[in-house]
Each structure stands twice: as structure tokens, then as C-alpha cells.
Design a protein around this motif. Sequence first.
Motif, PDB file in Angstrom:
ATOM      1  N   LEU A  44       0.835  -1.199   0.000  1.00  0.00           N
ATOM      2  CA  LEU A  44       0.000   0.000   0.000  1.00  0.00           C
ATOM      3  C   LEU A  44       0.868   1.246   0.000  1.00  0.00           C
ATOM      4  O   LEU A  44       0.643   2.173  -0.792  1.00  0.00           O
ATOM      5  CB  LEU A  44      -0.916  -0.004   1.229  1.00  0.00           C
ATOM      6  CG  LEU A  44      -1.751   1.270   1.454  1.00  0.00           C
ATOM      7  CD1 LEU A  44      -2.634   1.580   0.251  1.00  0.00           C
ATOM      8  CD2 LEU A  44      -2.600   1.125   2.723  1.00  0.00           C
ATOM      9  N   GLY A  45       1.874   1.288   0.874  1.00  0.00           N
ATOM     10  CA  GLY A  45       2.707   2.479   0.973  1.00  0.00           C
ATOM     11  C   GLY A  45       3.415   2.813  -0.314  1.00  0.00           C
ATOM     12  O   GLY A  45       3.548   3.984  -0.686  1.00  0.00           O
ATOM     13  N   ALA A  46       3.883   1.785  -1.032  1.00  0.00           N
ATOM     14  CA  ALA A  46       4.615   2.003  -2.276  1.00  0.00           C
ATOM     15  C   ALA A  46       3.733   1.881  -3.512  1.00  0.00           C
ATOM     16  O   ALA A  46       4.210   2.100  -4.632  1.00  0.00           O
ATOM     17  CB  ALA A  46       5.766   0.995  -2.373  1.00  0.00           C
ATOM     18  N   TYR A  53       7.702   0.702   5.588  1.00  0.00           N
ATOM     19  CA  TYR A  53       6.394   1.320   5.818  1.00  0.00           C
ATOM     20  C   TYR A  53       5.716   0.716   7.042  1.00  0.00           C
ATOM     21  O   TYR A  53       6.019  -0.396   7.465  1.00  0.00           O
ATOM     22  CB  TYR A  53       5.492   1.121   4.595  1.00  0.00           C
ATOM     23  CG  TYR A  53       5.981   1.803   3.343  1.00  0.00           C
ATOM     24  CD1 TYR A  53       5.510   3.055   2.988  1.00  0.00           C
ATOM     25  CD2 TYR A  53       6.919   1.190   2.521  1.00  0.00           C
ATOM     26  CE1 TYR A  53       5.953   3.685   1.826  1.00  0.00           C
ATOM     27  CE2 TYR A  53       7.369   1.807   1.368  1.00  0.00           C
ATOM     28  CZ  TYR A  53       6.880   3.056   1.024  1.00  0.00           C
ATOM     29  OH  TYR A  53       7.326   3.667  -0.118  1.00  0.00           O
ATOM     30  N   GLU A  54       4.770   1.473   7.573  1.00  0.00           N
ATOM     31  CA  GLU A  54       3.888   0.985   8.626  1.00  0.00           C
ATOM     32  C   GLU A  54       2.466   1.416   8.325  1.00  0.00           C
ATOM     33  O   GLU A  54       2.241   2.432   7.663  1.00  0.00           O
ATOM     34  CB  GLU A  54       4.303   1.517  10.003  1.00  0.00           C
ATOM     35  CG  GLU A  54       4.092   3.015  10.168  1.00  0.00           C
ATOM     36  CD  GLU A  54       4.442   3.510  11.568  1.00  0.00           C
ATOM     37  OE1 GLU A  54       4.838   2.693  12.406  1.00  0.00           O
ATOM     38  OE2 GLU A  54       4.302   4.731  11.813  1.00  0.00           O
ATOM     39  N   CYS A  96       0.726   9.857   5.331  1.00  0.00           N
ATOM     40  CA  CYS A  96       0.527   8.637   4.543  1.00  0.00           C
ATOM     41  C   CYS A  96       0.916   8.859   3.088  1.00  0.00           C
ATOM     42  O   CYS A  96       0.557   9.882   2.486  1.00  0.00           O
ATOM     43  CB  CYS A  96      -0.933   8.186   4.621  1.00  0.00           C
ATOM     44  SG  CYS A  96      -1.443   7.633   6.260  1.00  0.00           S
ATOM     45  N   THR A  97       1.608   7.904   2.517  1.00  0.00           N
ATOM     46  CA  THR A  97       1.927   7.980   1.093  1.00  0.00           C
ATOM     47  C   THR A  97       0.730   7.570   0.239  1.00  0.00           C
ATOM     48  O   THR A  97       0.552   8.089  -0.867  1.00  0.00           O
ATOM     49  CB  THR A  97       3.125   7.079   0.757  1.00  0.00           C
ATOM     50  OG1 THR A  97       2.850   5.746   1.203  1.00  0.00           O
ATOM     51  CG2 THR A  97       4.387   7.575   1.449  1.00  0.00           C
ATOM     52  N   HIS A  98      -0.083   6.632   0.747  1.00  0.00           N
ATOM     53  CA  HIS A  98      -1.297   6.225   0.045  1.00  0.00           C
ATOM     54  C   HIS A  98      -2.357   5.836   1.066  1.00  0.00           C
ATOM     55  O   HIS A  98      -2.058   5.216   2.087  1.00  0.00           O
ATOM     56  CB  HIS A  98      -1.036   5.040  -0.900  1.00  0.00           C
ATOM     57  CG  HIS A  98      -0.150   5.385  -2.053  1.00  0.00           C
ATOM     58  ND1 HIS A  98      -0.621   6.008  -3.184  1.00  0.00           N
ATOM     59  CD2 HIS A  98       1.181   5.216  -2.229  1.00  0.00           C
ATOM     60  CE1 HIS A  98       0.377   6.202  -4.020  1.00  0.00           C
ATOM     61  NE2 HIS A  98       1.485   5.725  -3.466  1.00  0.00           N
ATOM     62  N   GLY A 150      -4.196   3.201   5.513  1.00  0.00           N
ATOM     63  CA  GLY A 150      -3.142   4.097   5.055  1.00  0.00           C
ATOM     64  C   GLY A 150      -1.793   3.614   5.528  1.00  0.00           C
ATOM     65  O   GLY A 150      -1.675   2.977   6.574  1.00  0.00           O
ATOM     66  N   ALA A 151      -0.761   3.902   4.751  1.00  0.00           N
ATOM     67  CA  ALA A 151       0.600   3.495   5.117  1.00  0.00           C
ATOM     68  C   ALA A 151       1.545   4.674   4.942  1.00  0.00           C
ATOM     69  O   ALA A 151       1.344   5.528   4.071  1.00  0.00           O
ATOM     70  CB  ALA A 151       1.057   2.312   4.266  1.00  0.00           C
ATOM     71  N   ARG A 152       2.576   4.702   5.776  1.00  0.00           N
ATOM     72  CA  ARG A 152       3.570   5.774   5.702  1.00  0.00           C
ATOM     73  C   ARG A 152       4.976   5.208   5.889  1.00  0.00           C
ATOM     74  O   ARG A 152       5.154   4.120   6.435  1.00  0.00           O
ATOM     75  CB  ARG A 152       3.288   6.837   6.763  1.00  0.00           C
ATOM     76  CG  ARG A 152       3.389   6.326   8.191  1.00  0.00           C
ATOM     77  CD  ARG A 152       2.927   7.389   9.167  1.00  0.00           C
ATOM     78  NE  ARG A 152       2.875   6.870  10.543  1.00  0.00           N
ATOM     79  CZ  ARG A 152       2.271   7.496  11.542  1.00  0.00           C
ATOM     80  NH1 ARG A 152       1.662   8.650  11.342  1.00  0.00           N
ATOM     81  NH2 ARG A 152       2.282   6.968  12.752  1.00  0.00           N
TER      82      ARG A 152
END
Length: 453
Positions: free
Chosen positions: A47-49, A426-427, A147-149, A297-299
Amino acid sequence: METVRVLAPSGMLGAGWDHATVERGIALGADVISIDGGSTDSGPYYLGAATAKTTAKAVARDLRSLFTAAARAGIPVIVGSCGTSGTDAGVDWVAGIAAGVLAEEGLDLRIARIYSEQNAAGLKEYLDRIHPLPPLGELDAETLESCTHIVGAMGHEPIVEALRAGAQVVLAGRATDTAVAAAYPLMMGMPAGPTWHAAKIIECGGQCTSNPRAGGVLATIDADGFTIEPLDPAVSCTPISVAAHMLYETADPFEMREPAGTLDVRDARYTAVDDRIVRVEGSRFHVAGQYTIKLEGARITGYETVSFSAIRDPRILADVDAWAELMRALIAQRVRQTLELADDEYAFDLRLYGHNAVLDDLEPESGPPREVGVMLLVNAPDQATATAIAKVANPLMLHLPAPGMDYLPSLAFPFSPAEIERGAAYEFALNHVVDCADPAELFRTEPGEKTHA
């Protein structure tokens, strides 16, 4: 329709199956094919990437199997959580592969894309309607922006809208695993209780059977319940194998929350029709007072470098915990001395595979291991720093003696160089739901035109 038959070929697009099992499902009268394209199972990176877990060739192979069978039968195909995490990029990635497959096969199908990605600016307008799920607390704008996404897990309604608009293939962003299978039966008037329960059972394809590797299943839903039948004639479903799937990925084996309400299987009865097929009745669905959409969401938490060595020395392994404690202390000491980094400016983890790396203190076995794999995982604000820390630890990973040893052992690096840069880590930052007046308000649908070879 008095019955609706849902064909679930596998638990994930790209996992592969024997095409003969799909053909058998078509011969048994399947009305729709549904399959999940991903989930959060594989962690926050995807998700993050916005990167898929599966490879394009595997997805193309599976789509070819589904499209050719569905086109001949004149039935729709529904894919949820495209690209593993259901980001907009994931939907477009699967759509591009799908277009190539249709062109190669000379098929003419209308594809709808449903996008589920959210942006922080838009969600800030919903902050007073967003509620945390345990163990997280109230959501703030800063967390959203980190969050990236971000995606919203759609229910069945946007998928139903796309089907009613004429879509023959629906490629959905993030969706609940069950919504993908429940959408068509609900659209055709099947009762919610049996539909949602059947969707839960078939979400992972053949996992509810005696041989999960042998292919998928066919669920036949009617006004009073549903039946589950394996697509491989040599495989069976039993009341236990079907009922047990309510234990899978659920906090409560009797209830499961969907955006529109809660599936309740307390009174469900599982009966063997024969030695392969199971009948289920008594499932209920309680409509919620408030419709909610779960946010994911992931960051980025930093950048990682990993190093790995192996120990066979019996003197070290006689008390490998003491050796690991010394290793941790020396790494921290040398990083302070060499790189002049404080302990709170980075983090590292030392895991002893072969000695409690999986269960840790819960491990029931005792006694020294014969060999141990030592994994050093470093997390730092940038990649160069993470790698520098791993390099500082390199001599220790190769030659650190245990307390009391009077010689330097030689441990085993399996790689050269010993340090492997993993990139961004990511988390998950969101575990919240947002109250919605309209089930489709957070999602965007592009109905698309028919494809042409």
C-alpha cells in the motif's frame, strides 16, 4: 433468479490454478466469477509504495483463464483490491494487463474501473465523521498527511452500480474480500444472510476444502441458504472445513462486520449433502444504523538495510541468548563511537532464526539449537545511514566470540556484500472508519468502453 452461482477460482489473482477447474465451474452453471486481487495480509509496503505483490505475467495468465471462460458463458468477472492494495495505480496496472489479454484473445468486453484511493485533503473534511478502531486513537490531519497512500475498503454497492451500468468486467480498488463475491448475488435479489456468509466462505477459493491447492469452489445461493462445492472432482468440502473458515481473519467467529452491517452465523447449520458438498442455512445479516467505510493508510518509517550470518559453533550456541545480548550492546556502542549517532536516531533488530525467532518467549521447546541464522535489520532516517550501521556491525556478525571464549570464531555470511539495502520501510498508520451517507461517495467509477482487438 431463484439461485445465483458464484465461481471463486482462487484466493488471489495471480496465484494460479488449473484452467480445467474454471471450465468445470462454468459447466456447473456459474453466473459470475469473482476473485480478490489482494489485501493487507502481506504488510504495509504494497500500500505504501503502491506496488503489486504479484507479477504481471501471473496476473495475465489468470485473467486469460477467466476472460476466455466468462466470455463464452456470457457472465461477468469481478476483481477486487486490484494490484494487491487497491490503489489507483493498482487498478490501472491490472486494467492495462486486462486490455492486453483481451486484445490477444480477440475478446470484446466492457471494463469498468472503480477507484478507491483517498487523498489527505479530502479526508480532512471528514475528520468529524472518522472514528478509530482499536488500538488506535482519534485521527488528526498530520497523520493523514504522513501517509503515502490511503484507500477506502468499499462494500458491494459500487460494484453493483458498475454491473448495472453494463460492465462485463469490474476492476475494483480496495474492497472487502467478501464484497467482491457478494455483489452479484445481492444485485440479483438473493438474501443478505446467506449471501454474505457464502462470500466469506469462498473468499479464499479452495481454502475451505480438503485440498486448498487443487482449485476453487462454487457457491450456490438461494432464498434459504447456500451450498459449497469444490471445482476439483477429487476434492471435498465437509461441514467442519466450511464452518472453520469463519475462524479465518475474524475477531469473532460468529460475527463479521461489513460496511452495511454485520453477518451473524450463530444459528448457522452446516450439513453434508454428500461426501463433497456442504449445505449451510440459518445465516443472518443485521443492517447497521450507520454505513461505514474502513480506511487503510501506510507511511514511511525509515529506510532499511539487512545483514545475515549463520552460526554453527557449539560454544556460542550453548548460550546463544548471552551472545545476542553482547552483540546488541557492542553494536550500539560502536555506532555511538564510529558514527556518533544517539540511540534514538536509529533502530535495529537482531533475530535468531532457529532459536525463538518466531515465537520468542512463547517457544515451548528447550535446549540449545544446532545452528542459528542471525538476521540484523537496521532502520534509519536514510538509506546511507542504515547501511553504514550495518557495515559497522559487519565484523561482529562475522567474528564475535561468546562471553568466555578465548578465540575468534568464523561465522558464515551467505552473501557478498553482506549488506542488502531494502529501501523504504512502511507501517500502517490508519485503522479507522468513516461514516458515509452514500455507499459510493468515496469512490469513483470509470465505466469504460468495450475493448476491441
